[in-house]
Design a protein around this motif. Structure first.
Motif, PDB file in Angstrom:
ATOM      1  N   LYS A   1       0.094  18.572  -6.442  1.00  0.00           N
ATOM      2  CA  LYS A   1       1.167  17.461  -5.922  1.00  0.00           C
ATOM      3  C   LYS A   1       0.966  16.220  -5.735  1.00  0.00           C
ATOM      4  CE  LYS A   1       4.794  16.872  -2.385  1.00  0.00           C
ATOM      5  NZ  LYS A   1       5.247  17.472  -1.207  1.00  0.00           N
ATOM      6  N   ILE A   2      -0.257  15.682  -5.238  1.00  0.00           N
ATOM      7  CA  ILE A   2      -0.927  14.509  -5.059  1.00  0.00           C
ATOM      8  C   ILE A   2      -1.088  13.993  -6.646  1.00  0.00           C
ATOM      9  CG2 ILE A   2      -2.819  13.120  -4.357  1.00  0.00           C
ATOM     10  CD1 ILE A   2      -3.252  15.360  -2.096  1.00  0.00           C
ATOM     11  N   LEU A   3      -1.746  14.718  -7.470  1.00  0.00           N
ATOM     12  CA  LEU A   3      -2.185  14.248  -8.516  1.00  0.00           C
ATOM     13  C   LEU A   3      -0.677  13.946  -9.723  1.00  0.00           C
ATOM     14  CD1 LEU A   3      -5.345  16.310  -9.476  1.00  0.00           C
ATOM     15  CD2 LEU A   3      -5.308  14.043  -8.835  1.00  0.00           C
ATOM     16  N   GLN A   4       0.124  14.779  -9.398  1.00  0.00           N
ATOM     17  CA  GLN A   4       1.527  14.696 -10.175  1.00  0.00           C
ATOM     18  C   GLN A   4       1.901  13.440  -9.821  1.00  0.00           C
ATOM     19  OE1 GLN A   4       3.320  18.421  -9.254  1.00  0.00           O
ATOM     20  NE2 GLN A   4       2.837  19.103 -11.523  1.00  0.00           N
ATOM     21  N   GLU A   5       2.327  13.173  -8.582  1.00  0.00           N
ATOM     22  CA  GLU A   5       3.200  12.066  -8.231  1.00  0.00           C
ATOM     23  C   GLU A   5       2.123  10.838  -8.257  1.00  0.00           C
ATOM     24  OE1 GLU A   5       3.654  12.640  -3.954  1.00  0.00           O
ATOM     25  OE2 GLU A   5       5.309  14.185  -4.187  1.00  0.00           O
ATOM     26  N   PHE A   6       0.932  10.813  -8.067  1.00  0.00           N
ATOM     27  CA  PHE A   6       0.169   9.568  -8.603  1.00  0.00           C
ATOM     28  C   PHE A   6       0.026   9.227 -10.041  1.00  0.00           C
ATOM     29  CE2 PHE A   6      -4.366   8.213 -10.161  1.00  0.00           C
ATOM     30  CZ  PHE A   6      -4.383   7.218  -9.279  1.00  0.00           C
ATOM     31  N   GLY A   7      -0.027  10.509 -10.753  1.00  0.00           N
ATOM     32  CA  GLY A   7       0.039  10.114 -12.336  1.00  0.00           C
ATOM     33  C   GLY A   7       1.451   9.444 -12.692  1.00  0.00           C
ATOM     34  N   GLU A   8       2.553   9.881 -12.131  1.00  0.00           N
ATOM     35  CA  GLU A   8       3.797   9.404 -12.563  1.00  0.00           C
ATOM     36  C   GLU A   8       3.971   7.864 -12.631  1.00  0.00           C
ATOM     37  OE1 GLU A   8       6.549  11.300 -10.140  1.00  0.00           O
ATOM     38  OE2 GLU A   8       6.327  13.379 -11.337  1.00  0.00           O
ATOM     39  N   LEU A   9       2.997   7.199 -11.534  1.00  0.00           N
ATOM     40  CA  LEU A   9       2.819   5.864 -11.286  1.00  0.00           C
ATOM     41  C   LEU A   9       2.604   4.904 -12.748  1.00  0.00           C
ATOM     42  CD1 LEU A   9       0.753   5.205  -8.211  1.00  0.00           C
ATOM     43  CD2 LEU A   9       3.093   4.648  -8.231  1.00  0.00           C
ATOM     44  N   PHE A  10       1.888   5.723 -13.558  1.00  0.00           N
ATOM     45  CA  PHE A  10       1.376   5.057 -14.605  1.00  0.00           C
ATOM     46  C   PHE A  10       2.436   5.234 -15.918  1.00  0.00           C
ATOM     47  CE2 PHE A  10      -2.217   6.298 -12.221  1.00  0.00           C
ATOM     48  CZ  PHE A  10      -2.934   5.124 -12.357  1.00  0.00           C
ATOM     49  N   ASN A  11       3.604   5.594 -15.507  1.00  0.00           N
ATOM     50  CA  ASN A  11       4.892   5.313 -16.502  1.00  0.00           C
ATOM     51  C   ASN A  11       5.486   4.144 -16.264  1.00  0.00           C
ATOM     52  OD1 ASN A  11       4.308   7.911 -17.583  1.00  0.00           O
ATOM     53  ND2 ASN A  11       5.576   9.190 -15.793  1.00  0.00           N
ATOM     54  N   SER A  12       5.142   3.477 -15.194  1.00  0.00           N
ATOM     55  CA  SER A  12       5.623   2.118 -14.993  1.00  0.00           C
ATOM     56  C   SER A  12       5.207   0.949 -15.834  1.00  0.00           C
ATOM     57  CB  SER A  12       5.521   1.827 -13.497  1.00  0.00           C
ATOM     58  OG  SER A  12       5.753   0.360 -13.096  1.00  0.00           O
ATOM     59  N   PRO A  13       6.214   0.350 -16.580  1.00  0.00           N
ATOM     60  CA  PRO A  13       5.761  -0.815 -17.498  1.00  0.00           C
ATOM     61  C   PRO A  13       4.682  -1.822 -16.602  1.00  0.00           C
ATOM     62  CG  PRO A  13       8.247  -0.513 -17.401  1.00  0.00           C
ATOM     63  CD  PRO A  13       7.814   0.234 -16.240  1.00  0.00           C
ATOM     64  N   ARG A  14       4.873  -1.914 -15.310  1.00  0.00           N
ATOM     65  CA  ARG A  14       4.076  -2.987 -14.641  1.00  0.00           C
ATOM     66  C   ARG A  14       2.395  -2.261 -14.701  1.00  0.00           C
ATOM     67  NH1 ARG A  14       3.523  -4.508  -8.149  1.00  0.00           N
ATOM     68  NH2 ARG A  14       1.704  -5.754  -8.461  1.00  0.00           N
ATOM     69  N   LEU A  15       2.353  -0.962 -14.837  1.00  0.00           N
ATOM     70  CA  LEU A  15       0.836  -0.630 -14.832  1.00  0.00           C
ATOM     71  C   LEU A  15       0.208  -0.406 -16.443  1.00  0.00           C
ATOM     72  CD1 LEU A  15       0.806   2.141 -11.817  1.00  0.00           C
ATOM     73  CD2 LEU A  15       0.441  -0.380 -11.971  1.00  0.00           C
ATOM     74  N   ARG A  16       1.045  -0.794 -17.386  1.00  0.00           N
ATOM     75  CA  ARG A  16       0.786  -0.303 -18.762  1.00  0.00           C
ATOM     76  C   ARG A  16      -0.588  -1.134 -18.766  1.00  0.00           C
ATOM     77  NH1 ARG A  16       5.282  -2.420 -21.745  1.00  0.00           N
ATOM     78  NH2 ARG A  16       6.148  -0.296 -21.079  1.00  0.00           N
TER      79      ARG A  16
ATOM     80  N   ILE B   1       0.978  -1.250  -0.057  1.00  0.00           N
ATOM     81  CA  ILE B   1      -0.081   0.029   0.013  1.00  0.00           C
ATOM     82  C   ILE B   1       0.764   1.132   0.110  1.00  0.00           C
ATOM     83  CG2 ILE B   1      -1.770   1.424   1.307  1.00  0.00           C
ATOM     84  CD1 ILE B   1      -2.912  -1.218   2.231  1.00  0.00           C
ATOM     85  N   LYS B   2       0.380   2.061  -0.802  1.00  0.00           N
ATOM     86  CA  LYS B   2       1.081   3.589  -0.772  1.00  0.00           C
ATOM     87  C   LYS B   2      -0.055   4.733  -0.726  1.00  0.00           C
ATOM     88  CE  LYS B   2       4.434   6.347  -3.191  1.00  0.00           C
ATOM     89  NZ  LYS B   2       5.277   6.742  -2.150  1.00  0.00           N
ATOM     90  N   SER B   3       0.279   5.659  -0.123  1.00  0.00           N
ATOM     91  CA  SER B   3      -0.530   6.982  -0.066  1.00  0.00           C
ATOM     92  C   SER B   3       0.148   8.098  -0.727  1.00  0.00           C
ATOM     93  CB  SER B   3      -1.035   6.982   1.325  1.00  0.00           C
ATOM     94  OG  SER B   3      -1.955   6.061   1.750  1.00  0.00           O
ATOM     95  N   PHE B   4      -0.812   8.913  -1.238  1.00  0.00           N
ATOM     96  CA  PHE B   4      -0.340  10.190  -1.632  1.00  0.00           C
ATOM     97  C   PHE B   4      -1.144  11.297  -1.063  1.00  0.00           C
ATOM     98  CE2 PHE B   4       0.245   7.156  -5.142  1.00  0.00           C
ATOM     99  CZ  PHE B   4       1.468   7.432  -5.499  1.00  0.00           C
ATOM    100  N   ALA B   5      -0.567  11.952  -0.223  1.00  0.00           N
ATOM    101  CA  ALA B   5      -1.537  12.818   0.568  1.00  0.00           C
ATOM    102  C   ALA B   5      -0.719  14.286   0.893  1.00  0.00           C
ATOM    103  CB  ALA B   5      -1.818  12.159   1.917  1.00  0.00           C
ATOM    104  N   ASP B   6      -1.595  15.199   0.782  1.00  0.00           N
ATOM    105  CA  ASP B   6      -1.019  16.612   0.961  1.00  0.00           C
ATOM    106  C   ASP B   6      -2.094  17.710   0.865  1.00  0.00           C
ATOM    107  OD1 ASP B   6       2.348  17.490   0.293  1.00  0.00           O
ATOM    108  OD2 ASP B   6       0.763  19.310  -0.154  1.00  0.00           O
ATOM    109  N   ASP B   7      -1.548  18.825   1.451  1.00  0.00           N
ATOM    110  CA  ASP B   7      -2.739  19.845   1.291  1.00  0.00           C
ATOM    111  C   ASP B   7      -2.596  20.540  -0.139  1.00  0.00           C
ATOM    112  OD1 ASP B   7      -3.337  19.880   4.033  1.00  0.00           O
ATOM    113  OD2 ASP B   7      -1.667  21.084   4.359  1.00  0.00           O
ATOM    114  N   ASP B   8      -1.816  20.210  -0.979  1.00  0.00           N
ATOM    115  CA  ASP B   8      -1.631  20.568  -2.317  1.00  0.00           C
ATOM    116  C   ASP B   8      -2.219  19.371  -3.360  1.00  0.00           C
ATOM    117  OD1 ASP B   8      -0.719  21.275  -4.882  1.00  0.00           O
ATOM    118  OD2 ASP B   8       1.335  22.038  -4.527  1.00  0.00           O
TER     119      ASP B   8
END
Length: 233
Positions: A91-106, A81-88
């Motif tokens: 920032k949450i969406l940018q970090e979450f969106g970067e996940l989908f660059n991983s080959p595993r999530l293709r 499990i991993k959480s992306f949490a912030d007042d911004d």
């Protein structure tokens, strides 16, 4: 059949949202008028737009995401499990969106409880509002229904019964899964965020929901409950 889905390809997720402004008074006059128009037919005659504002956290146009928690299954039946949490939110969406660059999530399959009505469209809308394109699994235009990589445990439970609604908490109970609502529930998130300013407590709650979601999906497949391990790489 859901038994044919490779669990290693499923990304379980849950989001926590709050009103974009902490109180009615913090809205601009334009926003107050737009909220009034947006909710006019949802409110009873005696409920003012101001009194109804506590529901802004469930509407993507007037709310924001403060936490996205994801979970993926490892081969040893451990849910990482991993959480992306912030007042911004951006920032949450940018970090979450970067996940989908991983080959595993293709070829990833998204799974949430009531995700098709809430989590998936909410995330996509907030990406656009923040000036970013939603990751590919959230883009539905031009796809046939069977090409959309979304699973929804509420929809799976309906078995075609469109009148049926069931909460994550109740579904966990009927499957003999420990409740994720042992500390707080969704109705408390906004006050905990704006008044108590305890974001970590909300993160803990969101992570419990994701573990519960994954275990519900496992039970639907007639499989054993999962272990849990924090920090998905």
């Amino acid at each position: 059949m859901i038994q044919n889905i490779s669990l290693e390809k499923v990304l379980f997720l849950d989001i926590e949202t709050v009103p974009n402004a902490g109180s009615w008074e913090d809205l601009s006059e334009t926003e107050q008028k737009l909220w009034d128009k947006k909710t006019r037919y949802q409110r009873k005659d005696e409920i003012s737009a101001e009194d109804f504002y506590d529901r802004a956290g469930i509407m993507a146009e007037f709310g924001k995401i403060i936490c996205i928690t994801i979970g993926m299954l490892e081969k040893n039946d451990t849910l990482r499990i991993k959480s992306f949490a912030d007042d911004d939110e951006r920032k949450i969406l940018q970090e979450f969106g970067e996940l989908f660059n991983s080959p595993r999530l293709r070829d990833v399959i998204l799974c949430a409880h009531n995700g098709k009505e809430f989590d998936f469209p909410w995330i996509a809308r907030r990406f656009l509002i923040n000036g970013m394109m939603p990751p590919s699994p959230f883009q539905m235009f031009g796809k046939k229904p069977w090409e959309i990589p979304h699973l929804d445990t509420m929809e799976l439970w309906k078995f075609g019964d469109y009148k049926s609604y069931i909460s994550l908490e109740l579904l966990a109970h009927v499957f003999g899964i420990p409740t994720p609502k042992d500390d707080i529930d969704g109705s408390m998130v906004s006050s905990i965020y704006y008044i108590e300013k305890d974001l970590q407590r909300i993160v803990d709650y969101c992570e419990k929901d994701v573990l519960t979601l994954a275990n519900i999906f496992r039970r639907m497949r007639q499989e054993d409950l999962l272990k849990r391990n924090i920090n998905l790489d």
